[in-house]
Design a protein around this motif. Structure first.
Motif, PDB file in Angstrom:
ATOM      1  N   MET A 109      42.034  43.532  37.820  1.00  0.00           N
ATOM      2  CA  MET A 109      40.860  42.771  38.262  1.00  0.00           C
ATOM      3  C   MET A 109      41.342  41.696  39.239  1.00  0.00           C
ATOM      4  O   MET A 109      42.256  40.950  38.935  1.00  0.00           O
ATOM      5  CB  MET A 109      40.171  42.144  37.046  1.00  0.00           C
ATOM      6  CG  MET A 109      38.924  41.379  37.396  1.00  0.00           C
ATOM      7  SD  MET A 109      38.044  40.651  36.001  1.00  0.00           S
ATOM      8  CE  MET A 109      37.265  42.059  35.287  1.00  0.00           C
ATOM      9  N   ASN A 110      40.715  41.635  40.401  1.00  0.00           N
ATOM     10  CA  ASN A 110      41.127  40.642  41.383  1.00  0.00           C
ATOM     11  C   ASN A 110      40.511  39.273  41.054  1.00  0.00           C
ATOM     12  O   ASN A 110      39.665  39.145  40.173  1.00  0.00           O
ATOM     13  CB  ASN A 110      40.805  41.097  42.809  1.00  0.00           C
ATOM     14  CG  ASN A 110      39.316  41.239  43.068  1.00  0.00           C
ATOM     15  OD1 ASN A 110      38.506  40.525  42.490  1.00  0.00           O
ATOM     16  ND2 ASN A 110      38.961  42.157  43.936  1.00  0.00           N
ATOM     17  N   LEU A 111      40.955  38.274  41.791  1.00  0.00           N
ATOM     18  CA  LEU A 111      40.535  36.896  41.523  1.00  0.00           C
ATOM     19  C   LEU A 111      39.027  36.710  41.712  1.00  0.00           C
ATOM     20  O   LEU A 111      38.375  36.032  40.915  1.00  0.00           O
ATOM     21  CB  LEU A 111      41.312  35.938  42.425  1.00  0.00           C
ATOM     22  CG  LEU A 111      41.132  34.453  42.169  1.00  0.00           C
ATOM     23  CD1 LEU A 111      41.525  34.094  40.744  1.00  0.00           C
ATOM     24  CD2 LEU A 111      41.952  33.652  43.157  1.00  0.00           C
ATOM     25  N   ARG A 112      38.465  37.340  42.728  1.00  0.00           N
ATOM     26  CA  ARG A 112      37.025  37.210  42.973  1.00  0.00           C
ATOM     27  C   ARG A 112      36.225  37.776  41.812  1.00  0.00           C
ATOM     28  O   ARG A 112      35.263  37.174  41.346  1.00  0.00           O
ATOM     29  CB  ARG A 112      36.626  37.873  44.285  1.00  0.00           C
ATOM     30  CG  ARG A 112      35.152  37.646  44.645  1.00  0.00           C
ATOM     31  CD  ARG A 112      34.766  38.275  45.977  1.00  0.00           C
ATOM     32  NE  ARG A 112      35.201  39.633  46.153  1.00  0.00           N
ATOM     33  CZ  ARG A 112      34.595  40.698  45.619  1.00  0.00           C
ATOM     34  NH1 ARG A 112      33.534  40.553  44.870  1.00  0.00           N
ATOM     35  NH2 ARG A 112      35.061  41.907  45.843  1.00  0.00           N
ATOM     36  N   ASN A 113      36.616  38.947  41.330  1.00  0.00           N
ATOM     37  CA  ASN A 113      35.905  39.546  40.199  1.00  0.00           C
ATOM     38  C   ASN A 113      36.087  38.733  38.924  1.00  0.00           C
ATOM     39  O   ASN A 113      35.161  38.626  38.117  1.00  0.00           O
ATOM     40  CB  ASN A 113      36.352  40.992  39.984  1.00  0.00           C
ATOM     41  CG  ASN A 113      35.798  41.911  41.045  1.00  0.00           C
ATOM     42  OD1 ASN A 113      34.796  41.612  41.688  1.00  0.00           O
ATOM     43  ND2 ASN A 113      36.460  43.030  41.262  1.00  0.00           N
TER      44      ASN A 113
ATOM     45  N   ARG B 291      38.853  29.300  46.651  1.00  0.00           N
ATOM     46  CA  ARG B 291      38.317  28.773  47.921  1.00  0.00           C
ATOM     47  C   ARG B 291      39.088  29.250  49.158  1.00  0.00           C
ATOM     48  O   ARG B 291      38.466  29.716  50.121  1.00  0.00           O
ATOM     49  CB  ARG B 291      38.269  27.250  47.883  1.00  0.00           C
ATOM     50  CG  ARG B 291      37.693  26.676  49.155  1.00  0.00           C
ATOM     51  CD  ARG B 291      37.737  25.185  49.199  1.00  0.00           C
ATOM     52  NE  ARG B 291      37.068  24.709  50.411  1.00  0.00           N
ATOM     53  CZ  ARG B 291      37.051  23.473  50.786  1.00  0.00           C
ATOM     54  NH1 ARG B 291      37.629  22.549  50.057  1.00  0.00           N
ATOM     55  NH2 ARG B 291      36.437  23.128  51.899  1.00  0.00           N
ATOM     56  N   PRO B 292      40.416  29.162  49.181  1.00  0.00           N
ATOM     57  CA  PRO B 292      41.119  29.619  50.398  1.00  0.00           C
ATOM     58  C   PRO B 292      40.901  31.110  50.678  1.00  0.00           C
ATOM     59  O   PRO B 292      40.731  31.507  51.834  1.00  0.00           O
ATOM     60  CB  PRO B 292      42.594  29.345  50.087  1.00  0.00           C
ATOM     61  CG  PRO B 292      42.596  28.340  48.994  1.00  0.00           C
ATOM     62  CD  PRO B 292      41.346  28.574  48.209  1.00  0.00           C
ATOM     63  N   GLU B 293      40.886  31.922  49.637  1.00  0.00           N
ATOM     64  CA  GLU B 293      40.675  33.358  49.805  1.00  0.00           C
ATOM     65  C   GLU B 293      39.291  33.665  50.377  1.00  0.00           C
ATOM     66  O   GLU B 293      39.130  34.545  51.220  1.00  0.00           O
ATOM     67  CB  GLU B 293      40.832  34.052  48.447  1.00  0.00           C
ATOM     68  CG  GLU B 293      40.569  35.527  48.454  1.00  0.00           C
ATOM     69  CD  GLU B 293      40.623  36.100  47.051  1.00  0.00           C
ATOM     70  OE1 GLU B 293      39.629  36.712  46.624  1.00  0.00           O
ATOM     71  OE2 GLU B 293      41.664  35.939  46.390  1.00  0.00           O
TER      72      GLU B 293
ATOM     73  N   ILE C 245      35.301  25.534  37.428  1.00  0.00           N
ATOM     74  CA  ILE C 245      35.713  24.558  38.443  1.00  0.00           C
ATOM     75  C   ILE C 245      37.128  24.866  38.936  1.00  0.00           C
ATOM     76  O   ILE C 245      37.386  24.884  40.147  1.00  0.00           O
ATOM     77  CB  ILE C 245      35.625  23.118  37.892  1.00  0.00           C
ATOM     78  CG1 ILE C 245      34.192  22.758  37.499  1.00  0.00           C
ATOM     79  CG2 ILE C 245      36.194  22.106  38.887  1.00  0.00           C
ATOM     80  CD1 ILE C 245      33.181  22.786  38.615  1.00  0.00           C
ATOM     81  N   ALA C 246      38.050  25.112  38.005  1.00  0.00           N
ATOM     82  CA  ALA C 246      39.441  25.403  38.387  1.00  0.00           C
ATOM     83  C   ALA C 246      39.513  26.668  39.241  1.00  0.00           C
ATOM     84  O   ALA C 246      40.231  26.705  40.249  1.00  0.00           O
ATOM     85  CB  ALA C 246      40.300  25.541  37.136  1.00  0.00           C
ATOM     86  N   MET C 247      38.777  27.693  38.852  1.00  0.00           N
ATOM     87  CA  MET C 247      38.809  28.940  39.619  1.00  0.00           C
ATOM     88  C   MET C 247      38.147  28.787  40.983  1.00  0.00           C
ATOM     89  O   MET C 247      38.560  29.428  41.948  1.00  0.00           O
ATOM     90  CB  MET C 247      38.155  30.073  38.827  1.00  0.00           C
ATOM     91  CG  MET C 247      39.002  30.523  37.655  1.00  0.00           C
ATOM     92  SD  MET C 247      38.339  31.971  36.844  1.00  0.00           S
ATOM     93  CE  MET C 247      38.908  33.249  37.983  1.00  0.00           C
ATOM     94  N   ALA C 248      37.137  27.931  41.083  1.00  0.00           N
ATOM     95  CA  ALA C 248      36.513  27.677  42.390  1.00  0.00           C
ATOM     96  C   ALA C 248      37.541  27.080  43.349  1.00  0.00           C
ATOM     97  O   ALA C 248      37.616  27.485  44.521  1.00  0.00           O
ATOM     98  CB  ALA C 248      35.315  26.749  42.234  1.00  0.00           C
TER      99      ALA C 248
END
Length: 95
Positions: A1-5, A60-62, A53-56
């Motif tokens: 699973m990628n970071l966005r998912n 963000r850079p991606e 919040i941490a994952m946002a």
């Protein structure tokens, strides 16, 4: 699973936990004089909120979000149903 998912999953879970806390547990606490649901849902929601919040910040850079978009993503964690909007507007792929 990628970071966005992963972020999509956390955003959905945070949104559901917030809705349950606000619209189920809090009314039961004040109308039914029973704090157990707030105690049961409060900690998981808090953990999901911090994770959102941490994952946002991490994603963000991606996603190459502007300052305005990033601010909207962060503010969405405070508004019921808004994390679902973030998912639809900024996280779903159009493929």
């Amino acid at each position: 699973m990628n970071l966005r998912n992963s972020f999509r999953l956390v955003a959905f879970s945070e949104g559901v936990s917030y809705i349950l806390l606000l619209f189920v547990a809090v009314p039961i606490k004040y109308l039914g004089n029973n704090e157990s649901f707030v105690k049961m849902l409060g900690m998981p929601h808090g953990i999901l909120f911090v994770l959102y919040i941490a994952m946002a910040f991490t994603i963000r850079p991606e996603q190459k979000w502007s300052n305005r978009t990033f601010a909207l993503v962060l503010i969405a964690s405070l508004i019921p149903f808004a994390t679902f909007y973030v998912d639809k507007k900024y996280l779903r792929t159009t493929t």
